[in-house]
Design a protein around this motif. Structure first.
Motif, short mmCIF file in Angstrom:
data_model
loop_
_atom_site.label_atom_id
_atom_site.label_comp_id
_atom_site.label_asym_id
_atom_site.label_seq_id
_atom_site.Cartn_x
_atom_site.Cartn_y
_atom_site.Cartn_z
N GLU A 96 0.82 -1.21 0.00
CA GLU A 96 0.00 0.00 0.00
C GLU A 96 0.86 1.26 0.00
O GLU A 96 0.60 2.21 -0.74
N THR A 97 1.90 1.28 0.79
CA THR A 97 2.81 2.43 0.85
C THR A 97 3.44 2.69 -0.51
O THR A 97 3.51 3.83 -0.96
N MET A 98 3.85 1.61 -1.17
CA MET A 98 4.50 1.76 -2.48
C MET A 98 3.52 2.18 -3.57
O MET A 98 3.80 3.07 -4.35
N THR A 99 2.35 1.52 -3.62
CA THR A 99 1.43 1.76 -4.73
C THR A 99 0.53 2.97 -4.53
O THR A 99 0.17 3.63 -5.49
N CYS A 100 0.17 3.26 -3.30
CA CYS A 100 -0.78 4.34 -3.04
C CYS A 100 -0.11 5.64 -2.65
O CYS A 100 -0.60 6.71 -2.97
N LYS A 101 1.00 5.54 -1.94
CA LYS A 101 1.67 6.75 -1.45
C LYS A 101 2.95 7.04 -2.22
O LYS A 101 3.59 8.06 -1.98
N ASN A 102 3.35 6.11 -3.10
CA ASN A 102 4.56 6.26 -3.91
C ASN A 102 5.78 6.55 -3.03
O ASN A 102 6.59 7.42 -3.32
#
Length: 145
Positions: free
Chosen positions: A121-127
């Protein structure tokens, strides 16, 4: 927000796991962590219509599946539809970065599974780069803003 630990942009999951006990444990763990489990299936053939017809934010995917379709084929299909892929498998393959956002090695704890999804989620949503999770390999590539 009432529950800071609840998922934010990744809510709806598809679990694809051919071992019924692991599938049950993963489903239970993720439901208790606030995720909506769209379905839990044991084969790529069962996953394809769900991926095509349902709104799914991420798949939790074992590479060794029942049926004739490979886990890699399912991962590519999901990835091509813009669905985040978390591989959960005995040994992360060398080409995992081509088909997944991250790979969590089995065996893993319930908390590691939840932490792995939070990392996705951190990688895909918050970049952003995620926190380190034991047993998790991440394949984060920052997108241009």
């Amino acid at each position: 927000m009432l529950f800071a630990s609840r998922p934010s942009c990744i809510k709806r999951l598809l679990i694809i796991e051919d071992d019924p006990l692991i599938a049950f444990d993963n489903e239970r763990t993720l439901k208790h962590s606030g995720y909506d489990i769209v379905a839990t299936v044991d084969s790529g053939e069962a996953a394809v219509p769900i991926i095509a017809d349902q709104q799914i934010d991420a798949v939790v995917l074992d590479l060794g599946l029942a049926g004739h379709m490979t886990g890699r084929e399912v991962a590519r299909l999901a990835r091509d539809r813009g669905i985040a892929v978390l591989l959960v498998t005995g040994r992360c393959p060398e080409d995992a970065a081509d088909i997944a956002v991250a790979c969590l090695a089995k065996p893993h704890s319930a908390s590691a599974l939840v932490a792995a999804l939070r990392a996705v989620e951190t990688m895909t949503c918050k970049n952003k780069a995620p926190r380190k999770v034991s047993g998790l390999l991440t394949y984060w590539r920052p997108e241009a803003a």
